[in-house]
Design an enzyme around this catalytic site. Structure first.
Site, PDB file in Angstrom:
ATOM      1  N   THR A  60       0.827  -1.212   0.000  1.00 31.87           N
ATOM      2  CA  THR A  60       0.000   0.000   0.000  1.00 31.87           C
ATOM      3  C   THR A  60       0.859   1.260   0.000  1.00 31.87           C
ATOM      4  OG1 THR A  60      -1.657   1.230   1.274  1.00 31.87           O
ATOM      5  CG2 THR A  60      -0.140  -0.089   2.555  1.00 31.87           C
ATOM      6  N   SER A 112      -2.732   3.366  10.330  1.00 27.74           N
ATOM      7  CA  SER A 112      -3.704   2.441  10.940  1.00 27.74           C
ATOM      8  C   SER A 112      -2.979   1.126  11.196  1.00 27.74           C
ATOM      9  CB  SER A 112      -4.893   2.185  10.006  1.00 27.74           C
ATOM     10  OG  SER A 112      -4.494   1.353   8.920  1.00 27.74           O
ATOM     11  N   TYR A 124      -3.937  -1.695  10.084  1.00 30.18           N
ATOM     12  CA  TYR A 124      -3.857  -2.362   8.769  1.00 30.18           C
ATOM     13  C   TYR A 124      -2.604  -1.906   8.017  1.00 30.18           C
ATOM     14  CZ  TYR A 124      -4.052  -2.254   3.787  1.00 30.18           C
ATOM     15  OH  TYR A 124      -3.666  -2.308   2.477  1.00 30.18           O
ATOM     16  N   HIS A 125      -2.420  -0.590   7.914  1.00 24.38           N
ATOM     17  CA  HIS A 125      -1.244  -0.092   7.170  1.00 24.38           C
ATOM     18  C   HIS A 125       0.060  -0.549   7.845  1.00 24.38           C
ATOM     19  CE1 HIS A 125      -4.301   2.803   5.494  1.00 24.38           C
ATOM     20  NE2 HIS A 125      -3.609   2.586   4.401  1.00 24.38           N
ATOM     21  N   LYS A 165       1.408  -3.817   6.652  1.00 20.33           N
ATOM     22  CA  LYS A 165       2.113  -3.780   5.357  1.00 20.33           C
ATOM     23  C   LYS A 165       3.544  -3.263   5.553  1.00 20.33           C
ATOM     24  CE  LYS A 165      -1.565  -4.863   2.756  1.00 20.33           C
ATOM     25  NZ  LYS A 165      -1.748  -5.757   1.626  1.00 20.33           N
TER      26      LYS A 165
END
Ligand code: USQ
Length: 397
Positions: free
Chosen positions: A145, A186, A188-189, A192
């Site tokens: 991302t 976040s 989620y980020h 990554k």
């Protein structure tokens, strides 16, 4: 080529699988259908009526000359099954989409944070360890991302993964290239970001060939392949957790719901159409790094836009009202974003322009399936911090 697509039932994985199969590659999808289970958990459904996995695969067999195989494996948990699959299928490339991909879902509760980290980091590490264990030379293409960089810059364009730095080593200037400093917004980020370091290690230690695609926000739904039969249709998320900003605005415009701009709408983000995403995956597969080379990183985006400008644009095109709502996220009120994306353009990517495709998306997708919309699922209820609860619709605990 033999290509395994981990997470091949999802929003990016499904159209990518069809595109690669259409090119004549032998494609095998590995998926545990977790995204469909999260729909049930959230009581939210795709705006488009997605078919079951079996119906999708049958439809593809009927409309194309190629078949896609399906293996129900939880990559994050079923390591032995993953190893057995790799030994049996012997892929030339594995595309790794098998991660929980929504920032708001990852921030909903401690349970969601832990699930996102456990699932995403284990899936990535299991894949890398399994490739080393089987001793095969497999090119890994991972969907990362743009959010690993954060969305600010020090006045420069964000480079494709690596930053040239000069350090003062006892009076001698030493030049080095490092991974661009990460600044995830976040959990989620963050996963990554953790993936990036696993990739760097395995590329160095085990000489795995790895490409990491730093992708912006996808917009659009259809690709030429998903349009061939309604059973092949891709999912379209519009709910407060999984719906991404531009597709949410398109759907909101189609049903006469005021466009939900968070805060001042000053966030600038990178975007790419779903048709360009599948092309980028193809280009990445066709241009692998050599063994022993560092991880190849592409910025997979074609345009940057500020959220409130997008809302105004869609408001103008589709006659929609815009509403500034309290921002449920912790993010800066305004940011500039400048990104280098030469690598894919040099390989021949011809971007789908936002101005050209937007109206078609409103008419052909959002309006067509508007009667399936559940307006109660639209507000974003996942809060980044407890202090943000004022004025924001409360989420379920
Ligand atoms: N936003 C609004 N109104 C909405 C929804 C979002 O103003 O109704 C704002 C958000 O506050 C944020 C921006 O739009 O500032 C983007 O939000 P998003 O939900 O469209 O995107 P994001 O959470 O960053 O995540 C999405 C995908 C993720 C991917 C990422 C790429 O879900 O898988 O990695 O985009 S990027 O944003 O470049 O990091």
């Amino acid at each position: 080529m033999k290509i395994a697509v981990l997470g091949g039932d999802g929003f990016c994985g499904w159209p990518a699988s069809l595109h690669l199969s259409d090119l004549g590659h032998e494609v095998a999808i590995v998926d545990n259908c977790s995204r469909r289970r999260i729909d049930d958990e959230l009581g939210a459904e795709s705006l488009t009526p997605i078919a079951s996995v079996d119906e999708r695969l049958d439809a593809w067999r009927e409309v194309s000359d190629n078949q896609i195989a399906f293996h129900n494996i939880n990559v994050a948990e079923d390591y032995d099954d993953l190893v057995a699959f790799l030994r049996d299928f012997q892929p030339d490339a594995v595309i790794h989409f098998a991660e929980q991909r929504a920032a708001p879902y990852s921030m909903k509760s401690p349970r969601n944070k832990r699930y996102t980290v456990d699932n995403n980091v284990n899936a990535t590490h299991n894949l890398l360890a399994a490739i080393v264990e089987t001793g095969q030379d497999i090119h890994v293409v991972h969907l990362g991302t743009m959010g690993v960089y954060g969305y600010g810059t020090a006045g420069m364009k964000i480079p494709e993964g690596y930053l040239d730095v000069k350090v003062d080593a006892d009076g001698t200037e030493v030049e080095q290239q490092i991974l661009y400093p990460s600044n995830p917004g976040s959990i989620y980020h963050m996963t990554k970001v953790l993936d990036q370091h696993l990739f760097a290690y395995y590329a160095k230690n085990d000489e795995l060939r790895i490409t990491d695609l730093h992708q912006g926000i996808i917009w659009g739904t259809h690709t030429p392949q998903t349009l061939r039969d309604e059973r092949l249709i891709n999912r379209f998320d519009y709910d407060g957790d999984y719906g991404t900003v531009l597709n949410r605005f398109l759907m909101q415009a189609a049903i006469g719901y005021p466009l939900t701009v968070h805060g001042t709408g000053g966030q600038t983000r990178a975007f790419i159409h779903i048709r360009d995403m599948v092309k980028c995956v193809q280009l990445a597969i066709e241009n692998p790094p050599a063994r022993g080379e560092r991880v190849k990183i592409f910025n997979q985006m074609t345009e940057t836009h500020r959220v409130r400008d997008l809302a105004e644009l869609i408001g103008r095109i589709a006659g929609a009202e815009v509403q500034m709502v309290p921002n449920p996220r912790k993010e800066s009120a305004e940011n500039e974003l400048h990104v280098v994306n030469d690598a894919f353009l040099d390989l021949g990517l011809e971007p789908t322009k936002l101005e050209e495709g937007l109206l078609m998306e409103v008419e052909d997708v959002a309006k067509k399936y508007a009667d399936r919309a559940d307006r109660t699922k639209i507000p974003a209820r996942s809060l980044w911090t407890a202090e943000q609860s004022e004025g924001v619709p409360q989420g379920e605990k």
